[in-house]
Design a protein around this motif. Structure first.
Motif, PDB file in Angstrom:
ATOM      1  N   ASN A  17     -56.607  28.061-137.066  1.00 43.42           N
ATOM      2  CA  ASN A  17     -56.220  26.680-137.371  1.00 43.42           C
ATOM      3  C   ASN A  17     -54.903  26.328-136.696  1.00 43.42           C
ATOM      4  N   LEU A  18     -54.002  27.305-136.689  1.00 41.06           N
ATOM      5  CA  LEU A  18     -52.676  27.075-136.129  1.00 41.06           C
ATOM      6  C   LEU A  18     -52.761  26.871-134.611  1.00 41.06           C
ATOM      7  N   ARG A  19     -53.589  27.669-133.982  1.00 40.66           N
ATOM      8  CA  ARG A  19     -53.685  27.621-132.508  1.00 40.66           C
ATOM      9  C   ARG A  19     -54.218  26.274-132.029  1.00 40.66           C
ATOM     10  N   ALA A  20     -54.980  25.627-132.900  1.00 40.18           N
ATOM     11  CA  ALA A  20     -55.552  24.340-132.522  1.00 40.18           C
ATOM     12  C   ALA A  20     -54.474  23.259-132.416  1.00 40.18           C
ATOM     13  N   LYS A  21     -53.246  23.583-132.838  1.00 43.43           N
ATOM     14  CA  LYS A  21     -52.235  22.540-133.010  1.00 43.43           C
ATOM     15  C   LYS A  21     -51.333  22.255-131.803  1.00 43.43           C
ATOM     16  N   GLY A  22     -51.104  23.189-130.942  1.00 39.75           N
ATOM     17  CA  GLY A  22     -50.100  22.957-129.898  1.00 39.75           C
ATOM     18  C   GLY A  22     -48.701  23.027-130.463  1.00 39.75           C
ATOM     19  N   LYS A  23     -47.966  21.942-130.427  1.00 36.09           N
ATOM     20  CA  LYS A  23     -46.610  21.929-130.995  1.00 36.09           C
ATOM     21  C   LYS A  23     -46.699  22.012-132.520  1.00 36.09           C
ATOM     22  N   LEU A  24     -45.745  22.695-133.152  1.00 36.19           N
ATOM     23  CA  LEU A  24     -45.835  22.882-134.602  1.00 36.19           C
ATOM     24  C   LEU A  24     -44.775  22.078-135.337  1.00 36.19           C
ATOM     25  N   SER A  25     -45.189  21.359-136.370  1.00 38.44           N
ATOM     26  CA  SER A  25     -44.222  20.656-137.219  1.00 38.44           C
ATOM     27  C   SER A  25     -43.817  21.587-138.357  1.00 38.44           C
ATOM     28  N   ALA A  26     -42.766  21.192-139.060  1.00 45.48           N
ATOM     29  CA  ALA A  26     -42.331  21.996-140.212  1.00 45.48           C
ATOM     30  C   ALA A  26     -43.457  22.106-141.237  1.00 45.48           C
ATOM     31  N   SER A  27     -44.233  21.039-141.360  1.00 45.56           N
ATOM     32  CA  SER A  27     -45.298  21.114-142.374  1.00 45.56           C
ATOM     33  C   SER A  27     -46.454  22.015-141.899  1.00 45.56           C
ATOM     34  N   ASP A  28     -46.672  22.104-140.589  1.00 42.93           N
ATOM     35  CA  ASP A  28     -47.646  23.092-140.082  1.00 42.93           C
ATOM     36  C   ASP A  28     -47.195  24.500-140.450  1.00 42.93           C
ATOM     37  N   VAL A  29     -45.894  24.757-140.240  1.00 41.72           N
ATOM     38  CA  VAL A  29     -45.364  26.085-140.564  1.00 41.72           C
ATOM     39  C   VAL A  29     -45.525  26.358-142.050  1.00 41.72           C
ATOM     40  N   ASP A  30     -45.162  25.363-142.858  1.00 42.95           N
ATOM     41  CA  ASP A  30     -45.258  25.573-144.312  1.00 42.95           C
ATOM     42  C   ASP A  30     -46.685  25.855-144.757  1.00 42.95           C
ATOM     43  N   SER A  31     -47.639  25.116-144.211  1.00 42.12           N
ATOM     44  CA  SER A  31     -49.007  25.365-144.683  1.00 42.12           C
ATOM     45  C   SER A  31     -49.508  26.728-144.192  1.00 42.12           C
ATOM     46  N   THR A  32     -49.080  27.115-143.000  1.00 41.04           N
ATOM     47  CA  THR A  32     -49.465  28.452-142.507  1.00 41.04           C
ATOM     48  C   THR A  32     -48.882  29.531-143.414  1.00 41.04           C
ATOM     49  N   VAL A  33     -47.606  29.383-143.733  1.00 42.24           N
ATOM     50  CA  VAL A  33     -46.950  30.385-144.572  1.00 42.24           C
ATOM     51  C   VAL A  33     -47.619  30.438-145.959  1.00 42.24           C
ATOM     52  N   ARG A  34     -48.011  29.275-146.457  1.00 44.34           N
ATOM     53  CA  ARG A  34     -48.699  29.249-147.762  1.00 44.34           C
ATOM     54  C   ARG A  34     -50.017  30.024-147.694  1.00 44.34           C
ATOM     55  N   GLU A  35     -50.735  29.837-146.590  1.00 44.17           N
ATOM     56  CA  GLU A  35     -52.010  30.556-146.464  1.00 44.17           C
ATOM     57  C   GLU A  35     -51.801  32.064-146.328  1.00 44.17           C
ATOM     58  N   ILE A  36     -50.763  32.432-145.592  1.00 42.69           N
ATOM     59  CA  ILE A  36     -50.468  33.870-145.455  1.00 42.69           C
ATOM     60  C   ILE A  36     -50.130  34.439-146.835  1.00 42.69           C
ATOM     61  N   ARG A  37     -49.343  33.693-147.579  1.00 39.61           N
ATOM     62  CA  ARG A  37     -48.942  34.119-148.922  1.00 39.61           C
ATOM     63  C   ARG A  37     -50.175  34.347-149.810  1.00 39.61           C
ATOM     64  N   ARG A  38     -51.071  33.384-149.756  1.00 42.11           N
ATOM     65  CA  ARG A  38     -52.281  33.498-150.572  1.00 42.11           C
ATOM     66  C   ARG A  38     -53.132  34.716-150.151  1.00 42.11           C
ATOM     67  N   ALA A  39     -53.248  34.888-148.853  1.00 43.26           N
ATOM     68  CA  ALA A  39     -54.052  36.016-148.338  1.00 43.26           C
ATOM     69  C   ALA A  39     -53.455  37.351-148.778  1.00 43.26           C
ATOM     70  N   LEU A  40     -52.129  37.462-148.735  1.00 43.62           N
ATOM     71  CA  LEU A  40     -51.477  38.714-149.132  1.00 43.62           C
ATOM     72  C   LEU A  40     -51.625  38.963-150.626  1.00 43.62           C
ATOM     73  N   LEU A  41     -51.475  37.900-151.417  1.00 44.95           N
ATOM     74  CA  LEU A  41     -51.615  38.063-152.872  1.00 44.95           C
ATOM     75  C   LEU A  41     -53.035  38.470-153.229  1.00 44.95           C
ATOM     76  N   GLU A  42     -53.995  37.868-152.543  1.00 40.65           N
ATOM     77  CA  GLU A  42     -55.391  38.244-152.799  1.00 40.65           C
ATOM     78  C   GLU A  42     -55.680  39.681-152.412  1.00 40.65           C
ATOM     79  N   ALA A  43     -54.915  40.181-151.439  1.00 40.76           N
ATOM     80  CA  ALA A  43     -55.092  41.580-151.017  1.00 40.76           C
ATOM     81  C   ALA A  43     -54.331  42.528-151.942  1.00 40.76           C
TER      82      ALA A  43
END
Ligand code: GDP
Length: 300
Positions: A17-43
């Protein structure tokens, strides 16, 4: 590695999803970090470790290294990779050898963690490198443990030191001492001391392991932990750290389909390096642990 199948899939999806974006906004970073957080907690990665990890990823992802990158998304993936290597311990930590042989390695952990199997794996690995390991049977608690150690010793082509059968339960501390004396007398260059485990952490187990540690002054005390035990890994590791203290960790059953959180939490929680990974029941299913290779497998 099956253990990280889910986590890997989640992270791959996040990065797609991130790669589809090109330039990244702060909110792109935040949503990516949120997804990483969720993935780690689920693991089943420990909460504190997840918080620290995502905090660092977020800070770096919002900084200049991403802002000025030609490919910002790729740079974020690179940061996640580097931070994963970091929580897995950074540089590979090799087994410490004694200045004057024998090198004494003591194994500790819960029953069923894979200590006895590991004793055989280590013995085979050492033998393949031209060493002469002696396995010492100090698990006198479990009826079959000495026999089982004998079986893996034979498979590994290694010698075993065990109390004479029929002599009652015996004193594991004395067996450990005698085993080391035997190794010195017969010039084995490694001693691997297998100790008793319990189904849960208990004081007597810790006392016995601590007594063995004091008696033989090992060069390495390896805490053996089943990577499948999930959230319990942290409490178990802390109990063993307080009770016996250990110099390194061995992760077992990384071939299983559990969520793998123990692998990612244990270094941060205990401050001790992971030395080996065990990936099956066979004596060959074992390898020195490389943080960078493990991180690559997770992000594969
Ligand atoms: P101990 O009680 O700590 O000595 O544990 P054991 O060495 O007896 O191992 C407990 C069980 O786990 C045995 O059935 C082993 O064959 C199995 N085992 C040990 N290591 C691994 C591993 O890395 N992967 C898998 N799948 N099984 C393992």
């Amino acid at each position: 590695m099956a253990t990280f199948g889910n986590l890997s899939a989640r992270l791959t999806e996040t990065f797609k999803n991130l790669r589809a974006k090109g330039k990244l906004s702060a909110s792109d970073v935040d949503s990516t970090v949120r997804e990483i957080r969720r993935a780690l907690l689920e693991a089943d990665v420990a909460l504190d470790v997840v918080k620290e990890f995502t905090g660092r990823v977020r800070e770096r992802a919002l900084g200049d290294e991403v802002n000025q990158a030609l490919n910002p998304a790729q740079q974020v993936v690179q940061i996640v990779n580097e931070e994963l290597v970091g929580i897995l311990g950074g540089e590979q930590r090799r087994l410490q050898f004694a200045k004057n042989p024998p090198t004494i390695i003591m194994l500790a952990g819960l029953q069923g963690a894979g200590k006895t199997t590991l004793a055989g794996k280590l013995a085979k690995w050492l033998k393949d490198q031209g060493h002469t390991p002696l396995l010492v049977a100090c698990d006198l608690q479990r009826p079959n443990a000495v026999t089982q150690l004998g079986v893996v010793a034979e498979q590994a082509g290694a010698a075993i030191f065990a109390p004479e059968p029929g002599n009652g339960v015996g004193d594991p501390v004395q067996v450990a001492r005698n085993g080391v004396a035997e190794a010195r007398a017969k010039q084995y260059d490694f001693v691997i001391v297998d100790t008793a485990g319990r189904l849960g952490v208990d004081e007597e187990l810790m006392r016995q392991a601590a007594d063995i540690r004091r008696a033989v002054d090992p060069d390495e005390v390896l805490f053996v932990i089943d990577a499948m035990i999930g959230q319990d890994a942290v409490a178990t590791a802390q109990a063993f750290q307080e009770g016996v203290d250990f110099t390194g960790v061995v992760l077992t059953k990384l071939d299983g389909d559990a969520r793998g959180g123990a692998a990612l939490s244990i270094r941060s929680v205990t401050g001790r390096p992971i030395l080996f990974a065990s990936t099956g029941e066979g004596l060959g299913d074992f390898e020195p642990f490389h943080p960078d290779r493990m991180a690559s497998r997770i992000l594969d």
